[in-house]
Design a protein around this motif. Structure first.
Motif, PDB file in Angstrom:
ATOM      1  N   GLN A 157       0.740  -1.173   0.161  1.00  0.00           N
ATOM      2  CA  GLN A 157      -0.017  -0.041   0.139  1.00  0.00           C
ATOM      3  C   GLN A 157       0.858   1.406  -0.023  1.00  0.00           C
ATOM      4  N   GLU A 190       2.406   2.046  -3.586  1.00  0.00           N
ATOM      5  CA  GLU A 190       1.368   2.294  -4.532  1.00  0.00           C
ATOM      6  C   GLU A 190       0.768   3.663  -4.073  1.00  0.00           C
ATOM      7  N   ASN A 249     -10.418   5.914  -2.143  1.00  0.00           N
ATOM      8  CA  ASN A 249      -9.281   5.058  -2.060  1.00  0.00           C
ATOM      9  C   ASN A 249      -8.876   4.439  -0.791  1.00  0.00           C
ATOM     10  N   ASP A 289     -10.342   1.970   1.153  1.00  0.00           N
ATOM     11  CA  ASP A 289     -10.150   0.526   1.276  1.00  0.00           C
ATOM     12  C   ASP A 289      -8.670  -0.036   0.791  1.00  0.00           C
ATOM     13  N   LYS A 290      -8.501   0.725  -0.273  1.00  0.00           N
ATOM     14  CA  LYS A 290      -7.283   0.361  -0.938  1.00  0.00           C
ATOM     15  C   LYS A 290      -5.849   0.737  -0.160  1.00  0.00           C
ATOM     16  N   TYR A 291      -5.874   1.956   0.323  1.00  0.00           N
ATOM     17  CA  TYR A 291      -4.750   2.399   0.963  1.00  0.00           C
ATOM     18  C   TYR A 291      -5.276   2.662   2.464  1.00  0.00           C
ATOM     19  N   LYS A 292      -6.056   1.717   3.119  1.00  0.00           N
ATOM     20  CA  LYS A 292      -6.233   1.707   4.364  1.00  0.00           C
ATOM     21  C   LYS A 292      -5.175   1.662   5.463  1.00  0.00           C
TER      22      LYS A 292
END
Length: 664
Positions: free
Chosen positions: A533, A536, A569, A571-574
């Motif tokens: 995470q 990205e 974003n 959930d993607k970068y929690k």
């Protein structure tokens, strides 16, 4: 269909709770006063709501208000949760913009004010006039008297009012027939939902006078400044993540999760180190064999010095000072029979000082989001050690609690802590503690006491937890009143509990908590996934900020776009947001504190462009540092010690509240 019936139908679909209050309202103590076909006043019992007709009253009130509006005023950005990373950004803004430009700054924000509070709606014309001024993006409309609001429905087209607000981009929050405290809790819930970035400069309008209006205003003034401080900052999250990893990796412990435990009627003494404990320490000593004794933070030194061995020692802080304090105590007293109840973010060296350790998780922390299963955290564990003491005992099933030294404030002239507190032994004086005893609240045994924003928040949290769990709470502290806690002089306490049962009660608790051996708690976590995470994140964030450059001249637009990036974003970068989220948000608020005071739109636009550049640099630095921490976790290594973001040197540094703020 009459206007009243039209309004009823509108609220039935729009705000059903208001509809229900109006249709179920039966008492009729008011009468509309008409001039021709127009309602111009309201007769309430034997008096009129307005001394003159509504139009003249509102005209006069608006004229006075616009000349000298009542506004929430922060004189400096200390409420923006300043930390090295955010001050570093402010320094860049100073070096790249504030020194070179001669922009004028207003005392109050000239744009992007978030909130207006109208206290009392009356017959409603004041709402229309305030909407015409477009003073804020959110209008809170309070009418504590249902009957008055019902009468406004005979005069005002509320559907049209809402449509007018929507066309102007203003969000209306209508609060009718609530108690003063319920009203303010509604405000707080709403601000939690939309954020507090633009609380600075909020407007207040008291339309008419009543005790309910005065209570609402008093609550707002007592709570808004403390409630609307930014919370959480990156450097602290870095420490808490490191501490949690080390604790889980190297120690054996039990964990108090948010769940169901056997109900316990056995009494609990929650003992804080407030100065009033001096009155009651002998009572605590007499009761210790017939109750569970819970020590809050530095109180343990007071108890042990007076011959009281607590059953539980509760800690909330993550700093090394907690270890130093308890290490000093352990050199004088035996702590092997004391159970440490601590946040998993406590300094790793603290655990080894006690006989055993039970961790609990605090909500919203990065370590909680990364290491815990959903809903494992305990509610009500901030801001002071008395809060997790009460919250943890409540979750474990205890329903009878007695408070000693949980003062949450002090009578004028009182000391900061009990005379036997370790703070006194370390030579710490009054000036070493929060000096802002500016809030006056009811005393537990009558009169008024002075308190601080943090202490006041603590008492509100205690009250909330008491209510949630249905705790029978008795307060012997000589400090601030805690709603729902019964004031009780310590020498009036009668306790019939069996001293011999205490060990069995603690054993019952122990048997309900799972034991985790060193490393077991985090054995199944995928640290590689977390690391990805951070790797990205940079690309997506760069794309977001690039889309903002050169396009916007208001911080509300910038804030909205960055919030959209967050939500899209999350959930993607929690894991990333869990680490950097506090500073990620507070840096926007900090920059807006100055930017929203720049009167010249061109200068404000230039300031925003420089902010976006500095903001990007700070965020990516946090991400890079966090990536290094997770690389250590992936490799199973002891987490490296990270240096905080470097502060400017003494030669270069300028205090935030002295940077070019002048009245325009």
């Amino acid at each position: 269909m009459s206007l009243f019936e039209k309004n009823l139908e509108f609220f039935k679909n729009k705000e059903n709770s208001i509809y229900e209050k109006v249709v179920n309202f039966t008492t009729e103590n008011s009468t509309l006063i008409f001039e021709g076909d127009t309602a111009v006043n309201l007769r309430m019992g034997n008096v009129n709501l307005y001394g003159k007709n509504e139009k003249d009253y509102v005209d006069s009130q608006m004229e006075d208000f616009l000349k000298n509006p009542l506004r929430l005023h922060f004189t400096n950005p200390s409420h923006c949760n300043l930390s090295p990373i955010s001050i570093g950004m402010l320094q860049k803004l100073r070096d790249r913009f504030l020194i070179e430009h001669k922009a004028e700054f207003s005392t109050f924000p000239v744009t992007d004010t978030g909130f207006l509070y109208l206290l009392g709606i009356g017959l409603g014309q004041i709402v229309v006039r305030l909407l015409d001024e477009e003073l804020a993006s959110n209008y809170f409309l309070f009418e504590p008297v249902v009957e008055i609001f019902a009468q406004s429905m005979h005069k005002m087209d509320w559907e049209q009012i809402y449509e007018n607000a929507e066309n102007k981009g203003i969000n209306l929050i209508l609060i009718v027939g609530e108690t003063p405290l319920q009203s303010v809790l509604r405000v707080e819930a709403h601000i939690r939902k939309i954020g507090n970035t633009f609380i600075d400069g909020s407007y207040f309008v008291a339309h008419y006078s009543s005790w309910e209006i005065e209570e609402i205003y008093g609550y707002l003034m007592d709570r808004l400044k403390s409630f609307n401080y930014s919370t959480g900052f990156y450097e602290d999250e870095l420490v808490m993540m490191r501490n949690s990893y080390e604790n889980f990796k190297n120690h054996t412990f039990r964990f108090i999760k948010n769940g169901k435990y056997l109900r316990q009627e056995y009494p609990v003494l929650i003992v804080g180190s407030g100065p009033s404990l001096e009155y009651d320490i002998d009572i605590v000593k007499d009761l210790q064999d017939r109750a569970i004794v819970v020590s809050c933070g530095t109180t343990i030194n007071v108890l042990l010095k007076n011959g009281i061995v607590p059953d539980f020692q509760v800690e909330i802080e993550n700093v090394e000072d907690v270890y130093k304090f308890n290490k000093k105590i352990s050199e004088k007293y035996d702590l092997s029979k004391v159970v440490l109840v601590a946040t998993n973010t406590v300094h790793p060296k603290v655990t080894g000082l006690f006989g055993e350790t039970w961790y609990y998780a605090r909500g919203a922390l990065s370590s909680t989001r990364v290491f815990m299963e959903p809903n494992a955290d305990l509610e009500g564990t901030t801001p002071l050690s008395a809060n997790p003491a009460i919250a943890s005992m409540a979750v474990l099933g205890f329903r009878n609690m007695y408070l000693f030294g949980v003062d949450c404030g002090r009578y004028v002239g009182a000391s900061h802590h009990h005379k036997d507190s370790i703070y006194h032994e370390l030579g710490m004086e009054e000036q070493d503690f929060d000096p802002a005893y500016g809030i006056r609240v009811p005393g537990n045994f009558g009169g008024k006491v002075e308190t601080t924003a943090v202490l006041d928040m603590s008492r509100w949290v205690i009250s909330s937890i008491r209510k949630k769990f249905g705790i029978h709470m008795y307060n012997s502290s000589h400090g601030a009143r805690i709603d729902g806690a019964i004031p009780m002089a310590a020498d009036a306490i009668e306790m019939e509990s069996d001293a011999g049962r205490k060990a069995l009660v603690i054993k019952t608790l122990r048997d309900q908590l799972k034991t985790y051996n060193a490393g077991e708690f985090i054995a199944d976590l995928d640290f590689d996934k977390f690391l990805e995470q951070f790797t990205e994140f940079g690309e997506g964030f760069d794309e977001c900020l690039s889309s903002l450059v050169g396009k916007y001249s208001s911080f509300s637009e910038i804030d909205s776009k960055i919030e959209e990036f967050w939500n899209t974003n999350f959930d993607k970068y929690k894991c990333v947001f869990a680490m950097i989220g506090g500073s990620f948000a507070s840096m926007i608020r900090l920059a807006a504190f100055y930017g929203c005071r720049i009167s010249d739109e061109k200068a404000r636009f230039e300031y925003i462009q420089i902010f976006l550049e500095a903001y990007q640099e700070q965020v990516l630095w946090m991400v890079d540092q966090s990536r290094g921490l997770f690389e250590d976790m992936v490799n199973g290594e002891t987490v490296r010690s990270f240096k905080s973001y470097p502060l400017p040197t003494d030669e270069d540094y300028v205090e935030p509240d002295t940077i070019g703020i002048v009245e325009a």
